[in-house]
Design a protein around this motif. Structure first.
Motif, PDB file in Angstrom:
ATOM      1  N   VAL A 195       8.953  -9.804 -16.414  1.00  0.00           N
ATOM      2  CA  VAL A 195       8.971  -8.521 -17.131  1.00  0.00           C
ATOM      3  C   VAL A 195       7.549  -7.967 -17.100  1.00  0.00           C
ATOM      4  O   VAL A 195       6.588  -8.692 -17.355  1.00  0.00           O
ATOM      5  CB  VAL A 195       9.413  -8.692 -18.604  1.00  0.00           C
ATOM      6  CG1 VAL A 195       9.546  -7.326 -19.279  1.00  0.00           C
ATOM      7  CG2 VAL A 195      10.729  -9.448 -18.702  1.00  0.00           C
ATOM      8  N   ARG A 196       7.457  -6.681 -16.747  1.00  0.00           N
ATOM      9  CA  ARG A 196       6.127  -6.051 -16.657  1.00  0.00           C
ATOM     10  C   ARG A 196       6.078  -4.802 -17.520  1.00  0.00           C
ATOM     11  O   ARG A 196       6.978  -3.956 -17.445  1.00  0.00           O
ATOM     12  CB  ARG A 196       5.847  -5.628 -15.202  1.00  0.00           C
ATOM     13  CG  ARG A 196       5.890  -6.764 -14.210  1.00  0.00           C
ATOM     14  CD  ARG A 196       5.682  -6.241 -12.795  1.00  0.00           C
ATOM     15  NE  ARG A 196       5.947  -7.276 -11.801  1.00  0.00           N
ATOM     16  CZ  ARG A 196       5.033  -8.128 -11.344  1.00  0.00           C
ATOM     17  NH1 ARG A 196       3.795  -8.078 -11.803  1.00  0.00           N
ATOM     18  NH2 ARG A 196       5.359  -9.032 -10.432  1.00  0.00           N
ATOM     19  N   ASN A 197       4.999  -4.690 -18.300  1.00  0.00           N
ATOM     20  CA  ASN A 197       4.754  -3.490 -19.104  1.00  0.00           C
ATOM     21  C   ASN A 197       3.632  -2.647 -18.517  1.00  0.00           C
ATOM     22  O   ASN A 197       3.598  -1.432 -18.685  1.00  0.00           O
ATOM     23  CB  ASN A 197       4.393  -3.896 -20.545  1.00  0.00           C
ATOM     24  CG  ASN A 197       5.531  -4.654 -21.214  1.00  0.00           C
ATOM     25  OD1 ASN A 197       6.648  -4.140 -21.271  1.00  0.00           O
ATOM     26  ND2 ASN A 197       5.279  -5.872 -21.675  1.00  0.00           N
ATOM     27  N   GLY A 224      -1.230  -7.723 -10.806  1.00  0.00           N
ATOM     28  CA  GLY A 224      -0.791  -8.798  -9.926  1.00  0.00           C
ATOM     29  C   GLY A 224      -0.040  -8.323  -8.696  1.00  0.00           C
ATOM     30  O   GLY A 224      -0.434  -7.354  -8.041  1.00  0.00           O
ATOM     31  N   SER A 225       1.085  -9.006  -8.422  1.00  0.00           N
ATOM     32  CA  SER A 225       1.807  -8.735  -7.166  1.00  0.00           C
ATOM     33  C   SER A 225       2.376  -7.317  -7.134  1.00  0.00           C
ATOM     34  O   SER A 225       2.561  -6.746  -6.063  1.00  0.00           O
ATOM     35  CB  SER A 225       2.914  -9.771  -6.942  1.00  0.00           C
ATOM     36  OG  SER A 225       3.946  -9.601  -7.884  1.00  0.00           O
ATOM     37  N   LEU A 226       2.626  -6.729  -8.305  1.00  0.00           N
ATOM     38  CA  LEU A 226       3.157  -5.354  -8.323  1.00  0.00           C
ATOM     39  C   LEU A 226       2.135  -4.398  -7.705  1.00  0.00           C
ATOM     40  O   LEU A 226       2.510  -3.475  -6.966  1.00  0.00           O
ATOM     41  CB  LEU A 226       3.485  -4.938  -9.769  1.00  0.00           C
ATOM     42  CG  LEU A 226       4.095  -3.544  -9.938  1.00  0.00           C
ATOM     43  CD1 LEU A 226       5.462  -3.455  -9.234  1.00  0.00           C
ATOM     44  CD2 LEU A 226       4.257  -3.200 -11.409  1.00  0.00           C
ATOM     45  N   VAL A 235       0.773  -7.809 -20.850  1.00  0.00           N
ATOM     46  CA  VAL A 235       0.828  -7.036 -19.597  1.00  0.00           C
ATOM     47  C   VAL A 235       2.117  -7.349 -18.847  1.00  0.00           C
ATOM     48  O   VAL A 235       2.896  -6.462 -18.496  1.00  0.00           O
ATOM     49  CB  VAL A 235      -0.409  -7.366 -18.723  1.00  0.00           C
ATOM     50  CG1 VAL A 235      -0.325  -6.679 -17.365  1.00  0.00           C
ATOM     51  CG2 VAL A 235      -1.682  -6.990 -19.459  1.00  0.00           C
ATOM     52  N   ASP A 236       2.339  -8.636 -18.609  1.00  0.00           N
ATOM     53  CA  ASP A 236       3.573  -9.079 -17.936  1.00  0.00           C
ATOM     54  C   ASP A 236       3.780 -10.563 -18.209  1.00  0.00           C
ATOM     55  O   ASP A 236       2.890 -11.232 -18.748  1.00  0.00           O
ATOM     56  CB  ASP A 236       3.537  -8.780 -16.418  1.00  0.00           C
ATOM     57  CG  ASP A 236       2.361  -9.432 -15.708  1.00  0.00           C
ATOM     58  OD1 ASP A 236       1.910 -10.495 -16.148  1.00  0.00           O
ATOM     59  OD2 ASP A 236       1.889  -8.873 -14.703  1.00  0.00           O
ATOM     60  N   PHE A 237       4.927 -11.073 -17.853  1.00  0.00           N
ATOM     61  CA  PHE A 237       5.197 -12.504 -18.056  1.00  0.00           C
ATOM     62  C   PHE A 237       6.413 -12.931 -17.246  1.00  0.00           C
ATOM     63  O   PHE A 237       7.206 -12.102 -16.805  1.00  0.00           O
ATOM     64  CB  PHE A 237       5.391 -12.848 -19.545  1.00  0.00           C
ATOM     65  CG  PHE A 237       6.515 -12.095 -20.224  1.00  0.00           C
ATOM     66  CD1 PHE A 237       6.328 -10.800 -20.655  1.00  0.00           C
ATOM     67  CD2 PHE A 237       7.751 -12.684 -20.443  1.00  0.00           C
ATOM     68  CE1 PHE A 237       7.346 -10.090 -21.293  1.00  0.00           C
ATOM     69  CE2 PHE A 237       8.773 -12.003 -21.082  1.00  0.00           C
ATOM     70  CZ  PHE A 237       8.576 -10.704 -21.504  1.00  0.00           C
ATOM     71  N   PHE A 281      -8.386 -18.354 -14.006  1.00  0.00           N
ATOM     72  CA  PHE A 281      -8.403 -19.451 -13.022  1.00  0.00           C
ATOM     73  C   PHE A 281      -8.140 -18.895 -11.608  1.00  0.00           C
ATOM     74  O   PHE A 281      -8.877 -19.192 -10.679  1.00  0.00           O
ATOM     75  CB  PHE A 281      -7.337 -20.484 -13.421  1.00  0.00           C
ATOM     76  CG  PHE A 281      -7.049 -21.527 -12.382  1.00  0.00           C
ATOM     77  CD1 PHE A 281      -7.932 -22.581 -12.170  1.00  0.00           C
ATOM     78  CD2 PHE A 281      -5.893 -21.470 -11.609  1.00  0.00           C
ATOM     79  CE1 PHE A 281      -7.666 -23.553 -11.207  1.00  0.00           C
ATOM     80  CE2 PHE A 281      -5.616 -22.435 -10.651  1.00  0.00           C
ATOM     81  CZ  PHE A 281      -6.507 -23.477 -10.445  1.00  0.00           C
ATOM     82  N   ARG A 282      -7.085 -18.051 -11.505  1.00  0.00           N
ATOM     83  CA  ARG A 282      -6.723 -17.510 -10.182  1.00  0.00           C
ATOM     84  C   ARG A 282      -7.892 -16.769  -9.540  1.00  0.00           C
ATOM     85  O   ARG A 282      -8.143 -16.886  -8.360  1.00  0.00           O
ATOM     86  CB  ARG A 282      -5.557 -16.514 -10.303  1.00  0.00           C
ATOM     87  CG  ARG A 282      -4.228 -17.106 -10.719  1.00  0.00           C
ATOM     88  CD  ARG A 282      -3.112 -16.037 -10.616  1.00  0.00           C
ATOM     89  NE  ARG A 282      -1.865 -16.485 -11.171  1.00  0.00           N
ATOM     90  CZ  ARG A 282      -1.400 -16.127 -12.387  1.00  0.00           C
ATOM     91  NH1 ARG A 282      -2.068 -15.281 -13.145  1.00  0.00           N
ATOM     92  NH2 ARG A 282      -0.244 -16.600 -12.818  1.00  0.00           N
ATOM     93  N   ARG A 283      -8.607 -15.983 -10.374  1.00  0.00           N
ATOM     94  CA  ARG A 283      -9.649 -15.096  -9.838  1.00  0.00           C
ATOM     95  C   ARG A 283     -11.062 -15.639 -10.062  1.00  0.00           C
ATOM     96  O   ARG A 283     -12.035 -14.893  -9.911  1.00  0.00           O
ATOM     97  CB  ARG A 283      -9.492 -13.706 -10.472  1.00  0.00           C
ATOM     98  CG  ARG A 283      -8.200 -13.014 -10.045  1.00  0.00           C
ATOM     99  CD  ARG A 283      -7.773 -11.887 -10.969  1.00  0.00           C
ATOM    100  NE  ARG A 283      -8.833 -10.933 -11.232  1.00  0.00           N
ATOM    101  CZ  ARG A 283      -8.791 -10.010 -12.194  1.00  0.00           C
ATOM    102  NH1 ARG A 283      -7.740  -9.898 -12.968  1.00  0.00           N
ATOM    103  NH2 ARG A 283      -9.785  -9.182 -12.372  1.00  0.00           N
TER     104      ARG A 283
END
Ligand code: 5GP
Length: 247
Positions: A93-95, A99-101, A174-176, A219-221
Motif C-alpha cells: 500500500v502506497r500513500n 521506491g520502486s514506484l 509513506v508505504d508498506f 540500510f538500503r541506501r
C-alpha cells in the motif's frame, strides 16, 4: 524440553512448530537483506525492535477489528502466532510515491498520491517479486476474486488505522508491505510483521530528506544511523500505545 522444530527460515525470521498444531513461534533475526538479497548485513538489535513494534502494531490492529495471526509476544525476539498458510503475495500500500514506484513510473519521490495505491507482487525471489495484474493473479490461481477483493479491503482499512497511529507518533506512513495467510478454518488473517523493515516511515519532526528516513531505506541506501532510526520508531510506537492505554 525437546528442541523446537524449524519449519521455515526466511531472510529476517525463523518459524518454529509448537506443541499446538495451530500455533507457530516466530523468531526475529538481526539479519538484513535488500535488493533481493544482493545486499546483506546486520542491524544490531533489529530482531528485538521489530518483534516489539510488530507485536504492538498487530495487537493494536486486532483491537480495531482486523483479524491477525498475532497471539502474544513471548520474549524480546519471539512472537507466538496462529498457524497460517501464507498466500505468496506481497500486498503493498502506497500513500506517497517512493521506491520502486518512482523507478518504474514518472512519479517523483515525495509526491502525494491522489488515493492509496494497493499493489500485488508475487512473493518469489527467483523471479524478483514481480508486480502482478488482477488477471495474472486470477489465471495463476493464487487467490480467488473474492479473496483478492478481501485482501484489498483489508489493506485499505489497515492503511487508515496505521496512517492515524503513526501520525500520532509524528511519523508519515509513506508505504508498506503486508502478507496474509489462511488459518485451519480458511479465515484470512494478516500475518508476517509490520516494522521499519516493511514500511517506509518519515519523521515529521525532520525536514532534511535523508535525516527524516526512519526505516530500512537507511540500510538500503547506506544512509547510516540505521539502529538509532529503528530505536526511534520503537520508542514513539510504545509511547503512543501507553498513551492509548491510559485514555
Ligand atoms: P518498493 O516496491 O518501493 O521497493 O517497496 C514498497 C514497500 O514495501 C516498502 O515499504 C518496502 O519496505 C516494502 N517491501 C516491498 N517488498 C519487500 C520485501 O520483499 N521485504 C520487505 N521487508 N519489505 C518489502
Amino acid at each position: 524440553m525437546s528442541t523446537p522444530s524449524k519449519l521455515y527460515e526466511g531472510k529476517a525470521k525463523i518459524v518454529y512448530a509448537t506443541e499446538n498444531l495451530q500455533e507457530y513461534l516466530t523468531y526475529f533475526k538481526d539479519d538484513a537483506t535488500a535488493f533481493n538479497a544482493l545486499k546483506k548485513g546486520t542491524i544490531m538489535g533489529k530482531g528485538e525492535i521489530n518483534c516489539t513494534i510488530s507485536s504492538a502494531l498487530l495487537n493494536y490492529l486486532g483491537s480495531k477489528g482486523i483479524k491477525t495471526h498475532f497471539l502474544a509476544q513471548k520474549s524480546e525476539r519471539e512472537m507466538l502466532v496462529k498457524a497460517v498458510q501464507i498466500i505468496p503475495l506481497e500486498v503493498v500500500v502506497r500513500n506517497i510515491a517512493a521506491g520502486s514506484l518512482c523507478k518504474q513510473t514518472t512519479l517523483l519521490e515525495g509526491q502525494k498520491l491522489p488515493f492509496p495505491l494497493v499493489e500485488f507482487y508475487l512473493k518469489n525471489d527467483d523471479l524478483g517479486d514481480p508486480l502482478l495484474t488482477v488477471d495474472r493473479l486470477n489465471i495463476m490461481n493464487i487467490a480467488t476474486v473474492e479473496q483478492i477483493n478481501q485482501l484489498k479491503d483489508n489493506a485499505l482499512k489497515i492503511n487508515q488505522y496505521l496512517i492515524e497511529f503513526f501520525g500520532s507518533c509524528d511519523i508519515t506512513l509513506v508505504d508498506f508491505k503486508l502478507e496474509f495467510g489462511l488459518d485451519f478454518e480458511g479465515n484470512l488473517l494478516l500475518a508476517d510483521e509490520i516494522s521499519p523493515d516493511t514500511c517506509r516511515l518519515w519523521d515529521n519532526l525532520e525536514q532534511d530528506i535523508e535525516k527524516r528516513v526512519l526505516d530500512k531505506d537507511r540500510f538500503r541506501r547506506d544512509l547510516g544511523k540505521v539502529e538509532s532510526a529503528y530505536q526511534q520508531v520503537q520508542k514513539r510506537v510504545l509511547t503512543q500505545i501507553e498513551k492509548l492505554k491510559n485514555t
